[in-house]
Every structure is written in structure tokens, then in C-alpha cells.
Design an enzyme around this catalytic site. Sequence first.
Site, PDB file in Angstrom:
ATOM      1  NE  ARG A  98      12.800  42.737  29.578  1.00 34.93           N
ATOM      2  CZ  ARG A  98      13.741  43.497  30.750  1.00 34.93           C
ATOM      3  NH1 ARG A  98      13.887  44.307  31.004  1.00 34.93           N
ATOM      4  NH2 ARG A  98      14.843  42.846  30.917  1.00 34.93           N
ATOM      5  CG  HIS A 109      21.445  37.711  27.749  1.00 40.74           C
ATOM      6  ND1 HIS A 109      20.522  37.957  28.204  1.00 40.74           N
ATOM      7  CD2 HIS A 109      21.582  36.528  27.318  1.00 40.74           C
ATOM      8  CE1 HIS A 109      19.265  36.958  27.841  1.00 40.74           C
ATOM      9  NE2 HIS A 109      20.002  36.292  27.382  1.00 40.74           N
ATOM     10  CB  CYS A 160      23.819  42.181  29.911  1.00 41.55           C
ATOM     11  SG  CYS A 160      21.597  42.410  29.610  1.00 41.55           S
TER      12      CYS A 160
END
Lengths: 418, 236
Positions: B130, B194, B96
Site C-alpha cells: 500500500r 487524494h 484516487c
Amino acid sequence: MSELPLRAQLAAVVGKGAASLSRATGRGDGSVIGGKVALKVEPDLLAQLSRGRRIALVSATNGKTTTTRLIASALQELGPVATNEHGANMPTGHITALANQPDAREAVLEVDEKYLPRVLEATNAAVVVLMNLSRDQMDRASEINLLAKKWRDALGRTQAHVVANADDPLVAWAGLGANYATWVSAGQRWKEDSWCCPECGGHLKRDPDPHWECPECGMRRPDATWSVDNENDSVVDPGEQRWPLRMSLPGDANRANAAIAMATAAAYGIPAAQSLPRLQEIRSVAGRYTSVVTDGVEVRLLLAKNPAGWLESFSVLDPPRVPVILSVNAQIPDGKDTSWLWDVDYSVLRGRRVFVMGERRTDLALRLETDEVPFEVADRVSDVVAKVKAESPDITKLDVIANYTAFQQIRADYGRVE
Amino acid sequence: MSDTSSVLRIVWIYPDLLSTYGDQGNALILRRRAEQRGIRTEILHVHSSDPVPAEGDVYLLGGGEDRPQILAANRLRADGGLKRAAERGAAVLAVCAGYQIVGQSYGDDDDNPLPGVGILDIHSGRGETRAVGEIVADVAPELGGGRITGFENHQGRTTLGPTATPLSRTVAGIGNDGSTEGAYQGQVLGTYLHGPALPRNPQLADLLLRMRVGELPPLPPSWGEALHEERLAAAL
């Protein structure tokens, strides 16, 4: 109510009808739907319903619902208090709360962290109460550093009096944006989100606890006038007087909530001698900490939505021979991302009988396996109760720690216990 | 393993800045899967105020918010320890925000390019939207192949330079750009999966371990494989 324009009056009445319907059909506490209908009719309703009232807003990552309840109880010394006691903490819930109690001059509103700036602006609140900020449901929540910045800026634009936890660096930094503040040393168990200076990003020096300061820019913890003494179960007020707490609600987190509530009440002129007895009476809040007796076993429900909350829950578990059920879901209100399970240290559960439940119990299973905590997989609390009773008839208690929708499911199984 | 000791050293870089989404999970799974095979391990937490040791075996970098990400990149560049370690042949897993800053450049919150540590030939900027949700990808065959599952939550879009190779092809989700996910270059691996990428993908954990200790005996199935299968089924 009579000072409201007709359209707003109508909106409030329509909203109340929808809330009764929601309750009557068993679909909820009725607090969200009522406000939703009302907001459609009158967008400025929150501002209008706030006029002529003295409003306190309560926000934090954890303990919002409980602290709102504590403060609302204390303020009843002054007369009726409007409050969103079911945790419906967005503007729709605030509208429902205010519309339901038109004659209450005082209001205490729990506010979702993200909504605090706009609710502060709409309500022109007199008091803002801030307890803690930590990682929470990050697939939909804002980054908390950004959130603290928004709080700080919003507070700077008002004359609100802040009552805030000086021991949480992000909260304190946000609170320092206000023009008036009462600082409470309420403690901070979970520190993993506040190693960085909120002002400059430097690595904070954090000893001796609860002191913190930034060696790079000099930013430091404000001096607190109220403080919690967890070891002695007491709160020390600005006159150095010590108040033994003896709360019915368990744990350090609730000692912190109580201290914040006492400091807030004092800002309204209510002395600790009057506020504390009201706080001590509260045994459970919207099902949190409640116990249900089933098949002769007392099952206690603990809500924990994020790593800081799980840490607090572990600290109030019964002695090790009491089994514990962990239940985790990942629906939208919980956050779809279960990564946070890896931020929690489960090794404290070693030596205890542990059951895993919920839609994401495989995540929990791997997490416990990795921390070398033996566990059993279960489907329902009632199955666990039956199993435990059959195998260890002397066990009379069981703790359940669950995240939001998992908690609500279990609570619904027992008739939405309060 | 490092030349001077028989302990596998797992170095967790900047848990004070880059630890947002359960990043600790990667260190814990590496330790567990190594120790189950009789390999002794040590986990070092290196805070941003401390120097990064160059003698570690596996370096882990996690996720972080915008500002901590910039601070971490600046401190790592000034420190130089991570770059020296990568040059020595240490294994690196960067996820990430950590993935972005081990690259050549990454974007700040206004998408101005900032210099990264430069151990992975990638450039990252900000996308329009996003990327949030479950992600599934097929690992490059030369790394052993297989499917990986994770959760992504980022606004980054990453392009690979000539020296880096995609870690995997995106099956569901976005990753670098909707078609590839992550990158590797020698023993440096980066991914948008992540937080606990290794707990959900035991084969990735073993890939990193093999880079330092060579061939590994297989382990009996654990809850890690069960979770891997469950998440794949849920995402596809």
C-alpha cells in the site's frame, strides 16, 4: 487470581510493576505499558484473565471512552467492575485493566474497532455494545465497510448479546449478525458514511429520520425498543416509560451514549431508576468536557478526532460570544492525513471569534478561509486567554476543540486534568 | 463555460459513493477561486441514484472503498453522462478510486480486471504494498509545470496507454508506479493525490478553470499557497 496458572500470575504482576513505573515517571496513564510487558510473558493472558468474569465490550468510532465509563458506573450496582477507564483500548490495555482488578466479576472494556473481533474471541464477552461507525484516521484504520463485515462475522460466531444503535446503518447491519440483540434508537448526526446499503450497496432511503431502508434489497432499520428524544432531553424505555436525562455531560452524542448505557444496564437486570442517577453524576471522562479556570477564564476542553466528532463538538459550543480555539495535529495517533478537515462544515463558526492552533494550523487556516470564517493564529491556549482577557475583559469562557494529540498536549499543560 | 449559461457548473459525482477523504475540498476551492475572479458558480451534487448531467463544466470524482468503487464504475458506465460530458470537452478531475475508474480497466479486491468508464487511457491493478503518505511530483511542462503536493493512500499501480500522458513525475511517494504520478488526456485529469488535491495545489485548480474559461487574472496569495509551501518543505 488464584485460578490463573503461575506463568499468567507472574505476567500480571510484572505488568502491574511496569504500569506503576510509567505513572511514576509521568510518561502516561500506565495502562498500555503494563499490558505490553505482560503480553510478552504470556500471550494467552487476556483469555485467562477473562475466565470466570462477565465481560462487556464497547466499540464505536466515537464515544467509546465515555460510554465505557457510563456503563461501568451503572454496573457498579452489581459490585466491583474492572474497566480500562483511560482509553487504552487494545489487548495490552485490557490485560492491565483485568489484572488490576482481580476480584471484579464484572468487566467493561473499551475496544478499538479493529481489535473487536479478536478481543471478542479471546474474552468470550457476554455483551457487545456498538454505537457508531464513521470515517476516522484512514491512513491507518481499516475501511469501515470492511470493519462492519468483520464485526458481523465475529458476532455470528458467539452467543454475545449485542446492544447496538439501530439508527446507524453500518452498526445495525453488523449487529444483525449477532444471535441476541437489543436495539436502541440513539440517532446519527453524521450520515456521510452511510448512504450505501451495507448489504447490497444500493442508495439508502433515509427519511423520515431515523428510519432507513434499502429500496433495492429491502434491508431496513431494526425496530428499536429504547429511544433517545433529544428535543425533550429524555430516553424512552421498552415499557414506553420516559426518563428525563439531565446529564452533566453535554450534547446529543452523550444523550445517545446514556441511552445505550441504560439499555446495557437493563440487559444486566439493572432498572433505569438505578442506572440513570449514576450516569448523571459523571462530569468529565479522561479530560473530555473538563473545564480549567485560568486567569479567571473557564477553558473547556472538547476532544474531536474525526468529522463526526467535530460536528458533535460544534453542537455543544457555548453561545457565539464565547471564543473557540481549534487545534489540529497530525501525529500517528491522529492520523497523518488531514484531508478530513474538508469533510467538516466550518461555516457554523461564522460570527464567533476563532483561533487556530496545532502543528497543522495552516491546514485549518485554509479550511476556514475557504468557508469564509475569520480567524486568528495562535501558539498556546495561555496566549489566547491573555489576548482575549486584555481585549474583552467581560469574556469569562473559552471553548477548545482539539484532535487527539493536540488535546493531550493541552491537557498536559494543565496537569493532565480529568 | 457551458454554451447556454454564464455560470460555471461544478459537478460532484457520487458523493454518496466516492467521498472518503475530504473530496468536497476540490469543489469548494474551484468555487472560491472562480468567484474571486467574478465568475459565478454552481455546485451540483449528483448521487448514484441520479443521472449525471452532460452539461457541466468541471466534473469531480473522489476516493472510495473497494465496493463503492465498483458500484460507482458500474453506475457511471450504465449512465453514460460522464463520457458524453468528456467528449463535449468538459474538464474532469478524478482522484484516487475515481482516477482508476475513469480509465479503461481497474482491479477489484482480488485484482481481477473490471471495465472502467474509458475516458482516460490507463489500466490500474493492485500493487504488492500500500502506498501511504505524503507525495510530491513535478507537473508536465506543457500543463504549466510546477510542483504538486498531496497525500496518497492506495494499493493501485497504474500504467498508461498510448493516448494518455503522465500528469507529473514523482519526486517523493509512489503515484502510478514510483516514477510517474497521475495522467491526463485532453481535459481529463487523474491523480492519486487524494481528497483535497486542489486546496493544496492552487495552480491545479486554476489549470482546470482555465480549461473552461480561458486566461485568468492572478489572485493575491492565500493560505493555499502557504499550505502548499509548508507541505512541500515537510515532505522533502
